[in-house]
Design a protein around this motif. Structure first.
Motif, PDB file in Angstrom:
ATOM      1  N   GLU A  55       5.229   5.849 -19.604  1.00 36.64           N
ATOM      2  CA  GLU A  55       4.561   7.032 -19.059  1.00 36.64           C
ATOM      3  C   GLU A  55       3.112   6.733 -18.697  1.00 36.64           C
ATOM      4  OE1 GLU A  55       5.595  10.191 -18.305  1.00 36.64           O
ATOM      5  OE2 GLU A  55       7.591   9.298 -18.555  1.00 36.64           O
ATOM      6  N   LYS A  56       2.544   5.698 -19.314  1.00 37.79           N
ATOM      7  CA  LYS A  56       1.125   5.392 -19.105  1.00 37.79           C
ATOM      8  C   LYS A  56       0.967   4.252 -18.097  1.00 37.79           C
ATOM      9  CE  LYS A  56       0.261   6.465 -23.978  1.00 37.79           C
ATOM     10  NZ  LYS A  56      -0.179   5.894 -25.274  1.00 37.79           N
ATOM     11  N   LYS A 113      -1.419   1.647  -5.990  1.00 36.65           N
ATOM     12  CA  LYS A 113      -1.046   2.909  -6.628  1.00 36.65           C
ATOM     13  C   LYS A 113       0.074   2.782  -7.660  1.00 36.65           C
ATOM     14  CE  LYS A 113      -2.412   5.608  -2.589  1.00 36.65           C
ATOM     15  NZ  LYS A 113      -1.935   6.482  -1.478  1.00 36.65           N
ATOM     16  N   ALA A 114       0.692   1.616  -7.766  1.00 42.13           N
ATOM     17  CA  ALA A 114       1.804   1.455  -8.710  1.00 42.13           C
ATOM     18  C   ALA A 114       1.364   1.798 -10.128  1.00 42.13           C
ATOM     19  CB  ALA A 114       2.320   0.020  -8.666  1.00 42.13           C
ATOM     20  N   LYS A 115       2.287   2.366 -10.889  1.00 44.19           N
ATOM     21  CA  LYS A 115       1.969   2.708 -12.275  1.00 44.19           C
ATOM     22  C   LYS A 115       1.799   1.461 -13.130  1.00 44.19           C
ATOM     23  CE  LYS A 115       3.922   6.236 -14.320  1.00 44.19           C
ATOM     24  NZ  LYS A 115       4.931   7.102 -14.990  1.00 44.19           N
ATOM     25  N   HIS A 116       2.680   0.467 -12.923  1.00 46.67           N
ATOM     26  CA  HIS A 116       2.656  -0.746 -13.735  1.00 46.67           C
ATOM     27  C   HIS A 116       2.563  -1.984 -12.840  1.00 46.67           C
ATOM     28  CE1 HIS A 116       5.279   1.896 -16.510  1.00 46.67           C
ATOM     29  NE2 HIS A 116       4.014   2.033 -16.833  1.00 46.67           N
ATOM     30  N   SER A 133       0.816  -1.221   0.000  1.00 49.53           N
ATOM     31  CA  SER A 133       0.000   0.000   0.000  1.00 49.53           C
ATOM     32  C   SER A 133       0.847   1.267   0.000  1.00 49.53           C
ATOM     33  CB  SER A 133      -0.939   0.007   1.212  1.00 49.53           C
ATOM     34  OG  SER A 133      -0.193  -0.033   2.416  1.00 49.53           O
ATOM     35  N   SER A 134       2.139   1.131   0.334  1.00 44.54           N
ATOM     36  CA  SER A 134       3.010   2.309   0.371  1.00 44.54           C
ATOM     37  C   SER A 134       3.655   2.623  -0.977  1.00 44.54           C
ATOM     38  CB  SER A 134       4.108   2.111   1.426  1.00 44.54           C
ATOM     39  OG  SER A 134       4.920   0.989   1.083  1.00 44.54           O
ATOM     40  N   VAL A 135       3.410   1.792  -1.992  1.00 44.62           N
ATOM     41  CA  VAL A 135       4.011   2.065  -3.297  1.00 44.62           C
ATOM     42  C   VAL A 135       3.437   3.356  -3.873  1.00 44.62           C
ATOM     43  CG1 VAL A 135       4.384  -0.383  -3.754  1.00 44.62           C
ATOM     44  CG2 VAL A 135       2.317   0.734  -4.624  1.00 44.62           C
ATOM     45  N   THR A 136       4.180   3.944  -4.800  1.00 51.37           N
ATOM     46  CA  THR A 136       3.748   5.193  -5.420  1.00 51.37           C
ATOM     47  C   THR A 136       3.468   4.966  -6.896  1.00 51.37           C
ATOM     48  OG1 THR A 136       5.929   5.942  -6.152  1.00 51.37           O
ATOM     49  CG2 THR A 136       5.345   6.345  -3.840  1.00 51.37           C
ATOM     50  N   ASN A 137       2.986   5.997  -7.562  1.00 50.78           N
ATOM     51  CA  ASN A 137       2.688   5.867  -8.981  1.00 50.78           C
ATOM     52  C   ASN A 137       3.931   5.915  -9.857  1.00 50.78           C
ATOM     53  OD1 ASN A 137       3.301   8.557  -8.827  1.00 50.78           O
ATOM     54  ND2 ASN A 137       1.255   9.284  -9.342  1.00 50.78           N
ATOM     55  N   ASP A 138       5.105   5.880  -9.227  1.00 51.82           N
ATOM     56  CA  ASP A 138       6.358   5.715  -9.972  1.00 51.82           C
ATOM     57  C   ASP A 138       6.875   4.284  -9.902  1.00 51.82           C
ATOM     58  OD1 ASP A 138       6.646   8.348 -10.895  1.00 51.82           O
ATOM     59  OD2 ASP A 138       7.477   8.976  -8.962  1.00 51.82           O
ATOM     60  N   ASP A 139       6.175   3.426  -9.170  1.00 49.46           N
ATOM     61  CA  ASP A 139       6.636   2.056  -8.941  1.00 49.46           C
ATOM     62  C   ASP A 139       6.006   1.065  -9.911  1.00 49.46           C
ATOM     63  OD1 ASP A 139       8.314   2.598  -6.707  1.00 49.46           O
ATOM     64  OD2 ASP A 139       6.538   2.762  -5.437  1.00 49.46           O
ATOM     65  N   ALA A 140       6.672  -0.091 -10.033  1.00 52.62           N
ATOM     66  CA  ALA A 140       6.151  -1.212 -10.811  1.00 52.62           C
ATOM     67  C   ALA A 140       6.150  -2.450  -9.917  1.00 52.62           C
ATOM     68  CB  ALA A 140       7.001  -1.454 -12.053  1.00 52.62           C
TER      69      ALA A 140
END
Length: 199
Positions: free
Chosen positions: A109-110, A71-74, A12-19
């Motif tokens: 980026e997506k 929240k991870a991006k990928h 749950s601590s991941v960010t939208n920059d993580d995979a």
């Protein structure tokens, strides 16, 4: 089951920059419902009994709750289990993409949620593959280990199913792995250690 769900909670601590890469190897089960089949992965303390599906993790929960709220991006789910196919919502591209750095920058980026499953509906997955693993996992590892540069989930989703299908066919068996996007239009990228500092 609790340990698997807790592992997702711990992310749950991941960010939208993580995979996030999720790999499950084990048993699966399919239950027929009024509006279609529902697939389950069977944890160590799970059950194959129709009236005990609560002990398992449904693909619907994995897709709609876990994949949708992290929240991870990928996120790339790889499921080596008998009929993990109900996780798949949309088929992936049927042609292999030519990878270049501009393409990688664009697709990373997506956001995206992707899945590769070991087989399709009513297909049992075969053991006796490369490196002492199942046919599916052996071919997945072979593809990862033979790639010296970046590789995307889409590339893997193009190559691995073809090899697994061929291996199974040689053994007079049908196994057709499925790949596609659950959500989003990006692509998960594996980066070799030698190039992880490249921006």
């Amino acid at each position: 089951k609790d340990n698997i769900l807790k592992a997702f909670d711990d992310l749950s601590s991941v960010t939208n920059d993580d995979a996030i890469f999720v790999f499950f190897a084990g048993h699966g089960y399919t239950q027929t419902g009024m509006s279609g089949d529902v697939g389950f992965i069977i944890p160590h303390d799970g059950s194959f009994k129709e009236n005990e599906m609560r002990k398992n993790i449904s693909m619907v929960e994995l897709r709609d709750n876990i994949a949708n709220t992290l929240k991870a991006k990928h996120i790339f789910f790889v499921m080596d289990a008998c009929y993990s196919g109900t996780l798949l919502a949309k088929r992936g591209s049927e042609k292999e993409e030519k990878i270049n750095y501009e393409y990688l920058k664009a697709v990373t980026e997506k956001p995206v949620r992707q899945v590769l499953t070991a087989g399709g509906k009513d297909e049992q997955v075969l053991d006796g593959g490369l490196f002492g693993h199942s046919v599916f996992t052996g071919r997945l590892l072979e593809k990862l280990q033979s790639t010296e540069n970046y590789i995307t989930a889409r590339e893997i989703g193009f190559a691995v199913p073809k090899n697994v299908f061929s291996d199974a066919n040689d053994r007079h068996h049908k196994q057709n792995p499925q790949f596609g996007n659950l959500l989003g239009e990006g692509d998960f990228v594996f980066i070799p250690k030698t190039t992880q500092n490249v921006t």
